[in-house]
Scaffold this motif. Structure first.
Motif, mmCIF file in Angstrom:
data_model
loop_
_atom_site.group_PDB
_atom_site.id
_atom_site.type_symbol
_atom_site.label_atom_id
_atom_site.label_comp_id
_atom_site.label_asym_id
_atom_site.label_seq_id
_atom_site.Cartn_x
_atom_site.Cartn_y
_atom_site.Cartn_z
ATOM 1 N N ALA A 27 23.604 46.758 -39.036
ATOM 2 C CA ALA A 27 24.358 46.856 -40.353
ATOM 3 C C ALA A 27 25.460 46.332 -40.651
ATOM 4 N N GLY A 28 25.726 45.648 -41.272
ATOM 5 C CA GLY A 28 26.448 45.028 -41.649
ATOM 6 C C GLY A 28 27.351 43.322 -41.164
ATOM 7 N N LEU A 153 19.360 43.101 -46.200
ATOM 8 C CA LEU A 153 19.527 42.803 -45.472
ATOM 9 C C LEU A 153 19.629 40.862 -46.657
ATOM 10 N N LEU A 154 20.598 39.937 -46.820
ATOM 11 C CA LEU A 154 20.293 38.651 -47.148
ATOM 12 C C LEU A 154 20.150 37.639 -45.959
ATOM 13 N N ALA A 173 33.291 33.188 -51.756
ATOM 14 C CA ALA A 173 33.606 33.942 -51.150
ATOM 15 C C ALA A 173 33.074 35.232 -52.059
ATOM 16 N N LEU A 174 31.684 34.991 -53.151
ATOM 17 C CA LEU A 174 31.034 35.663 -52.687
ATOM 18 C C LEU A 174 29.639 36.733 -52.164
ATOM 19 N N LEU A 175 29.093 35.943 -50.701
ATOM 20 C CA LEU A 175 29.237 36.152 -49.460
ATOM 21 C C LEU A 175 29.626 37.440 -49.025
ATOM 22 N N ALA A 180 30.988 42.368 -47.765
ATOM 23 C CA ALA A 180 32.896 44.190 -47.168
ATOM 24 C C ALA A 180 31.891 44.883 -47.977
ATOM 25 N N ASP A 181 30.733 44.623 -48.639
ATOM 26 C CA ASP A 181 30.592 46.029 -49.600
ATOM 27 C C ASP A 181 29.640 46.099 -48.696
#
Ligand SMILES: Nc1ncnc2c1ncn2[C@@H]1O[C@H](COP(=O)(O)OP(=O)(O)OP(=O)(O)O)[C@@H](O)[C@H]1O
Length: 227
Positions: A27-28, A153-154, A173-175, A180-181
């Motif tokens: 995760a992350g 998960l993307l 930038a969006l990814l 980060a979220d």
């Protein structure tokens, strides 16, 4: 651990196209999958999505893939380009997996679709027919659709293909923000510099796993490989 490949191999009709897969995604993580054309990247994604079963070894998921909250952006196909629906409907369809027994989309689904349209700079295109968008706009709409589905998960197959430099910067930038979220990202890419500056981990395929590890270790591995 979200998913783990344990000495897995993937094949078509007995022909192995991705071998020796041994890596774990936690995760992350933000994993970029690199490799030349035909090196097995898309096939691997199909294995991670649970659509393709390894011919040897195992791919283990933390939960059934359909319960993992996966958003998936496939490689663009000709069929996707001609989709006869509005841009908003295409993006909203990313919420189908969350409907459960509900027969209709709820207000929250529509709010999420609108939010993701805006995130991809397509806020004013919602009512337009999807097939009337440019190739790069369609790509962004399909990314917005994947975001609607992604809870944990993307998984993205060449999300930058066909985008202009400003759109590429916006998507990175969006990814970065989504990661980060807390959203885990697995992305196939041919953009080595972008992968090195944004990902946490790299998987390099060439018909088999050549490298898996952190970006720092990958840089050192490349130096050794090219010495
Ligand atoms: N449905 C299929 N049936 C048979 N062979 C396939 C199928 N899909 C892919 N292959 C073969 O598997 C190998 C790996 O293909 P794959 O699409 O996974 O590569 P890739 O790394 O994603 O390539 P690209 O960068 O060009 O998208 C190739 O040799 C390809 O011809």
């Amino acid at each position: 651990m979200l998913l783990s490949c344990q000495n897995a191999a993937l094949a078509y009709d007995g022909r192995v196209v991705a071998d020796g897969l041994r890596f774990t995604v936690s995760a992350g993580d933000y994993l970029c999958v690199l490799g030349e054309n035909g090196s097995g990247k898309t096939t691997l994604l199909h294995g991670l999505l649970g659509w393709k079963t390894p011919c040897t070894g195992k791919i283990i998921h933390a939960a059934q893939p359909q319960n993992l909250g996966i958003g998936y952006l496939p490689q663009q196909t000709a069929a996707q380009k001609d989709f006869p629906a509005s841009v908003f409907e295409v993006v909203l369809s990313g919420r189908i997996g969350r409907l459960g027994f509900r027969p209709f989309y709820a207000a929250a689904d529509k709010v999420a679709a609108q939010k993701n349209l805006k995130r991809l700079g397509l806020g004013r295109f919602g009512r337009q027919c999807f097939r009337e968008l440019s190739g790069g706009q369609q790509r962004r709409a399909l990314l917005a659709r994947a975001l609607c589905a992604a809870q944990k998960l993307l998984i993205l197959d060449e999300p930058l293909a066909g985008l202009d430099p400003a759109a590429v910067r916006d998507v990175y930038a969006l990814l970065q923000k989504l990661n980060a979220d807390g959203l885990t990202i697995i992305m196939v890419s041919h953009d080595l510099p972008g992968a090195l500056s944004h990902a946490t981990h790299i998987l390099h395929l060439q018909g088999r796993q050549k490298f898996f590890g952190t970006v720092k270790d990958y840089k050192a591995w490349r130096k050794r490989e090219h010495a």
